[in-house]
Design an enzyme around this catalytic site. Structure first.
Site, short mmCIF file in Angstrom:
data_model
loop_
_atom_site.label_atom_id
_atom_site.label_comp_id
_atom_site.label_asym_id
_atom_site.label_seq_id
_atom_site.Cartn_x
_atom_site.Cartn_y
_atom_site.Cartn_z
N HIS A 148 4.05 4.77 -1.58
CA HIS A 148 5.42 4.33 -1.84
C HIS A 148 5.59 3.92 -3.30
O HIS A 148 5.71 2.76 -3.63
CB HIS A 148 5.78 3.16 -0.91
CG HIS A 148 6.03 3.59 0.49
ND1 HIS A 148 5.81 2.79 1.58
CD2 HIS A 148 6.50 4.77 0.99
CE1 HIS A 148 6.12 3.45 2.68
NE2 HIS A 148 6.53 4.64 2.35
N GLU B 194 3.06 4.62 8.72
CA GLU B 194 1.73 4.21 9.21
C GLU B 194 1.79 3.80 10.68
O GLU B 194 0.92 4.17 11.48
CB GLU B 194 1.18 3.06 8.37
CG GLU B 194 -0.20 2.63 8.81
CD GLU B 194 -0.69 1.36 8.11
OE1 GLU B 194 -1.41 0.58 8.77
OE2 GLU B 194 -0.35 1.16 6.93
N THR C 43 -1.35 -2.08 8.30
CA THR C 43 -2.26 -2.72 7.35
C THR C 43 -1.55 -3.47 6.23
O THR C 43 -2.18 -4.29 5.55
CB THR C 43 -3.22 -1.70 6.73
OG1 THR C 43 -2.46 -0.68 6.05
CG2 THR C 43 -4.11 -1.07 7.79
N ASN D 80 3.96 -3.58 1.76
CA ASN D 80 3.11 -4.63 1.17
C ASN D 80 3.81 -5.30 -0.01
O ASN D 80 3.64 -6.50 -0.24
CB ASN D 80 1.73 -4.06 0.79
CG ASN D 80 1.73 -3.26 -0.50
OD1 ASN D 80 1.55 -3.80 -1.58
ND2 ASN D 80 1.94 -1.97 -0.39
N SER E 293 0.68 0.18 -4.30
CA SER E 293 0.99 1.56 -4.67
C SER E 293 1.55 1.67 -6.08
O SER E 293 2.06 2.72 -6.46
CB SER E 293 2.00 2.15 -3.68
OG SER E 293 1.48 2.16 -2.37
#
Length: 400
Positions: A96, A187, A250, A319, A379
């Site tokens: 991403h 994911e 995750t 994240n 990322s």
């Protein structure tokens, strides 16, 4: 379907590649030029601090590209080198980050089109090369690609594969997988495809709703409506919540995943008794080290006296959203951008709020001396962080 057997057969195929192609040195130069930063290395070596004029930059001690992301991008670059003339596709964004995905487009890697929420694989032909991104791909997608006779380049992060192994264990024990994640996220879609019976829970509030249903029952119709897009076909909460296992996307908040695990452990102990807990509850540690490290570094950074925070990462990066969440919870003015281009020369910044809206903030950099905290998602390349910091420094110099 025996997803474990399918995965094993796929990995044994001569058309399946997971370890790169031996071109690491060839692609290292291109990756370093595109993504590395001498300025960021300088800041790291200076106790994660940069002082210029009225600006002090405090960099989180863990940020940016994680090992799994760097590995995925490197394998994708190697694939282009190894198959210079073949048609190459990728089933999703590799990671991403807009600049990284644009680099792949510039290398003539084609992205699968999405029409009305569905991927269109009709353009892929036998012999084409297809990259599976760091988030992984669903079992159905892998079956389709294998059936078409494609060469599959699998860059799935090993931490994601670890979660898949956990839900396989849940299935073997006839447990429903309760997945802490976002049901639309690539994911989580991949993880749920490896599960048997599953329920995807977004946050602690939803987890508490499920725990209360386990203990006291409730309105089944309401339950199924609430999780209509986040559970396996034919899910029955009265039947399928008797034996549960915990897994996670995750990139979710480590602390929240841990809270959920403890909540469901207490719930099943209360429902069935301590001596029966192991018959009704399974938990494996599937929290990604890199996600945890970045969250811990952010928690340390927000304890400092900061005037504002800059969080850099793709707007669809889970994240990164949790790094922003940590800053917002501490009451620090925080701006989430996906690119240095969001910072304008007239002291305006276009940023994303946690609620999802993109808005423009005028005069976001205050007068006088300021301390700016900076972090980035797993990322985000260092080059994007450098360019963002340079824009802040230039803007403050002009304002002075």
């Amino acid at each position: 379907m025996d997803t474990r057997a399918f995965k094993r057969s796929l990995q044994q195929s001569e058309n399946y590649h997971r370890r790169g192609f031996g071109h690491k040195e060839e692609v290292a130069g291109a990756m370093n030029s595109a993504y590395q930063s001498s300025l960021i290395q300088e800041i790291r070596e200076s106790d994660y601090t940069l002082q210029r004029g009225d600006v002090t930059i405090r960099l989180a001690e863990a940020f940016g590209f994680c090992w799994g992301v760097e590995r995925a991008v490197a394998i994708a670059y190697e694939a282009r080198t190894h198959f210079p003339s073949q048609t190459i596709w990728i089933t999703n964004e590799i990671i991403h980050n807009p600049s990284v995905n644009q680099h792949l487009r510039d290398m003539e890697v084609q992205f699968i089109a999405v029409n009305k929420g569905q991927k269109d694989f009709s353009g892929i032909e036998s012999g084409d090369v297809v990259i599976l991104p760091a988030f992984g791909a669903t079992v159905a997608e892998m079956q389709l690609l294998k059936g078409k006779g494609c060469t599959i380049v699998d860059t799935t992060c090993p931490w994601v594969s670890k979660v898949w192994n956990s839900v396989e264990k849940h299935k073997k024990k006839d447990c429903t997988s309760i997945v802490h994640g976002k049901y639309k996220h690539e994911e989580t879609l991949a993880t749920s495809s490896f599960a048997g019976t599953y329920l995807i829970v977004l946050n602690l509030e939803e987890a508490e709703y499920v725990a209360n249903y386990i203990l006291y029952g409730g309105d089944k119709e309401e339950f199924l409506a609430k999780f209509s897009k986040a559970c396996s076909a034919g899910f029955d909460p009265d039947r399928d919540l008797e034996r549960i296992g915990i897994a996670n996307q995750t990139t979710m908040l480590k602390s929240e995943t841990e809270q959920m695990g403890k909540l469901f452990e207490r719930t099943m102990m209360k429902k069935y008794g301590p001596d029966k807990l192991n018959e009704h509850f399974l938990a494996f540690n599937t929290i990604c080290d890199a996600t945890q490290e970045r969250q811990d570094a952010m928690l340390n950074l927000v304890e400092e006296k900061l005037d504002l925070m800059l969080v850099i990462g793709g707007f669809n990066s889970s994240n990164t959203s949790h790094l922003q969440e940590i800053s917002i919870e501490r009451g620090i003015p925080s701006y989430w951008i996906d690119s240095p281009d969001r910072i304008s020369s007239d002291n305006r910044i276009e940023h994303k709020r946690l609620s999802g809206e993109i808005e423009i903030e005028e005069n976001w950099l205050p007068d006088g001396r300021i301390v700016v905290g900076v972090t980035s998602g797993a990322s985000t390349p260092d080059k994007a962080v450098e360019d963002s910091i340079e824009k802040i420094l230039e803007l403050k110099a002009v304002l002075v």
